[in-house]
Design an enzyme around this catalytic site. Structure first.
Site, PDB file in Angstrom:
ATOM      1  N   LYS A   1       0.763  -1.379   0.099  1.00 52.93           N
ATOM      2  CA  LYS A   1      -0.031   0.086   0.113  1.00 52.93           C
ATOM      3  C   LYS A   1       0.951   1.264  -0.010  1.00 52.93           C
ATOM      4  O   LYS A   1       0.612   2.267  -0.695  1.00 52.93           O
ATOM      5  CB  LYS A   1      -0.854   0.113   1.201  1.00 52.93           C
ATOM      6  N   GLU A   2       1.856   1.326   0.764  1.00 47.41           N
ATOM      7  CA  GLU A   2       2.532   2.312   0.844  1.00 47.41           C
ATOM      8  C   GLU A   2       3.505   2.942  -0.446  1.00 47.41           C
ATOM      9  O   GLU A   2       3.371   3.983  -0.764  1.00 47.41           O
ATOM     10  CB  GLU A   2       3.790   2.272   2.104  1.00 47.41           C
ATOM     11  N   SER A   3       4.112   1.929  -0.842  1.00 47.46           N
ATOM     12  CA  SER A   3       4.992   2.248  -2.191  1.00 47.46           C
ATOM     13  C   SER A   3       4.913   1.368  -3.355  1.00 47.46           C
ATOM     14  O   SER A   3       5.543   1.422  -4.218  1.00 47.46           O
ATOM     15  CB  SER A   3       6.487   2.239  -1.552  1.00 47.46           C
TER      16      SER A   3
ATOM     17  N   TYR B   1      -6.849   3.760   4.009  1.00 42.77           N
ATOM     18  CA  TYR B   1      -5.531   2.953   4.166  1.00 42.77           C
ATOM     19  C   TYR B   1      -5.699   1.902   4.998  1.00 42.77           C
ATOM     20  O   TYR B   1      -5.160   0.811   4.563  1.00 42.77           O
ATOM     21  CB  TYR B   1      -4.549   3.986   4.876  1.00 42.77           C
TER      22      TYR B   1
END
Length: 542
Positions: free
Chosen positions: A414-416, A516
């Protein structure tokens, strides 16, 4: 002021966790952009010595900027002599555009500067607001900033004007409702806040994402206030704006069941599974219905259509990517795959999945869901493994600190999207998107290579370890804290006093953190389902 970020979906990734013990951050081997695509340095690839391997090697050197201009000229001359000179002639003809793409992928990222927002305050005269038109027509950010610091009595007074206003737009009503949430749960303003969101939704017909969020927010506040009958009316009008927004349908089914409409509840959950199968709430629905509609997604049927009939000119580039991938030149294969996606927009679904299998993880993660949502019958184990890949798996295992490596990978996805060179507008860096200031707070060290996956994963594991302990092992709370910071989540725990962790998740006021948390839990579910024999039971795992 907190809701400023929630309503804009621009919340920075604050990492405020502090811990007395510093992580093991001994020097690690540097990982370059090229190592991101392959564990093998290009110079170590010997191949089979065939002409095809030598062409692939030459092409790879060209993309890396390591091929002398003289050799490029010679290669192009051979291409002009005969069409059979080499598979990579068309790639050389497009070298300028390909090299521009390489530059985009390997250039140091630049953090985006935040723009200044000037507050817009209500102006009073003789007990009336004199600038109501300006307030109605304003964007959310100036309104939130202008309302910051007002007492609940002042906000309640403003809400009367916002609710009485019949003209559109009326973002002023939404902003007042958002600020009143700060006074929950001591002051029971649930119904009033819900009415303010409903007022804003009435004027947001041309803004479907905002309209969905306002209606859903109103519905959830009513659910929390045990007003399911009124919540049903709001949630039925919250039309999902994308394939991942199943929140409204899920809580609509909950309220239908609470009000005695069990048949309607089951139909709503079935609709959710059909329309938003990749959403977190679809996974919840499948477990609530005690069914597994995704089991067929993990069969071993291979893809058959590896060439495009609709866009045959793309096939030569696919063949190039296949050869590069075969010989281990993953970086160049990924660049060609990216080039195909950027140049050809009408590729068949099965062919698109094949191209994604030759791409880098960030590209595959973006491309595959769109295909499966339109053609779910194309899902198979290989496709799902590409959509939920495991780059740097040994590094995740080595630096897990007692945290499930698949949970860490769910966050990294999810982050990168597993890009170790990623940087956010708030200057969060690397695979796990750690902010340099947060890293200093956690370790006491001034300079850490956050673009090194080993460093980022170790810090992320320490972060989660701390937050899981702080929130008594409650996974959604710890994930939310990873995004918004533990101090912010602690305030939400005090504000949204509910026993159901799913309802707490969906009441999170920051839109970014709310989505998120669901995304990460969905990722975690699929990692466990694909790679382990211990599927994640979403409710019992919390």
């Amino acid at each position: 002021m907190a809701h400023f970020f929630y309503l804009l979906n621009l919340l920075a990734l604050f990492f405020l966790a502090q811990c007395a013990s510093a992580p093991d951050l001994s020097p690690q081997p540097s990982i370059s952009e090229t190592d991101f695509f392959s564990d093998r340095p290009p110079d170590s690839i010997t191949g089979d010595g065939s002409p095809l391997f030598k062409q692939a090697q030459t092409f790879d050197k060209m993309l890396r900027g390591q091929l002398p201009e003289k050799e490029i000229t010679q290669f192009l001359a051979e291409c002009k002599k005969t069409q059979s000179a080499g598979l990579f002639c068309s790639g050389f003809y497009q070298r300028k555009k390909l090299l521009n793409l390489v530059s985009e992928k390997t250039s140091p990222p630049i953090a985006v500067q935040k723009r200044e927002v000037l507050p817009l305050k209500a102006e009073w005269k003789d007990g009336a607001i004199t600038n109501l038109k300006a307030l109605r027509n304003s964007k959310i950010e100036p309104l939130i900033k202008g309302l910051s610091g007002l007492s609940q009595e002042e906000l309640v007074a403003l809400s009367k004007f916002a609710l009485q206003e019949s003209k559109c737009p009326n973002r002023f009503a939404v902003a007042v409702g958002a600020m009143l949430e700060d006074f929950l749960p001591v002051q029971s303003h649930h119904a009033l806040i819900a009415d303010l969101y409903l007022k804003g939704a009435r004027c947001a017909k041309r803004e479907p994402v905002d309209r969905e969020n306002y209606l859903t927010r109103a519905g959830l506040l009513l659910v929390w206030n045990n007003q399911c009958k009124k919540a049903v009316s709001a949630l039925k009008r919250a039309i999902p704006s994308d394939a991942f927004s199943g929140r409204a349908l899920y809580w609509l089914a909950y309220c239908q069941k609470q009000t005695g409409d069990s048949v309607g509840a089951e139909l709503t959950l079935t609709k959710l599974l059909a329309r938003q199968p990749l959403s977190f709430h679809a996974l919840l629905s499948s477990q609530d219905l005690n069914s597994d509609p995704f089991q067929d997604w993990l069969h071993n049927r291979p893809l058959e259509k590896k060439r495009s009939q609709r866009t045959p000119q793309a096939n030569i580039f696919v063949r190039q990517a296949e050869v590069l991938k075969k010989f281990g030149f993953d970086f160049s294969a990924a660049i060609i795959s990216e080039w195909i996606f950027s140049r050809y927009k009408t590729l068949e679904g099965e062919f698109r999945l094949h191209v994604a299998s030759l791409a880098a993880p960030p590209t595959a993660i973006l491309q595959i869901p769109a295909v499966l949502l339109a053609q779910p019958h194309l899902a198979n184990r290989s496709v799902m493994e590409q959509m939920y890949p495991r780059p740097f798996f040994e590094v995740f295992v080595r630096h897990q600190r007692g945290i499930d490596p698949y949970l860490l990978m769910a966050i990294a996805r999810k982050e990168s999207r597993f890009n170790p060179k990623a940087v956010s507008w708030a200057n969060a860096q690397g695979l796990m998107q750690i902010n340099p200031e947060t890293a200093r707070q956690m370790t006491g060290k001034d300079s850490l290579d956050l673009f090194n996956p080993a460093v980022g994963i170790d810090l992320a594991a320490l972060h989660l370890e701390s937050d899981l302990s702080r929130f008594d092992g409650r996974l959604p709370y710890a994930i939310a804290a990873y995004n918004a910071g533990h101090e912010v989540v602690s305030r939400w725990v005090q504000r949204y006093v509910v026993s159901d962790p799913i309802l707490f998740m969906d009441l999170i006021p920051y839109r970014e953190t709310r989505d998120y948390t669901g995304f990460v839990l969905s990722n975690y579910y699929w990692y466990k389902k694909i790679y382990t024999k211990e599927p994640l039971k979403l409710r019992t795992s919390f």
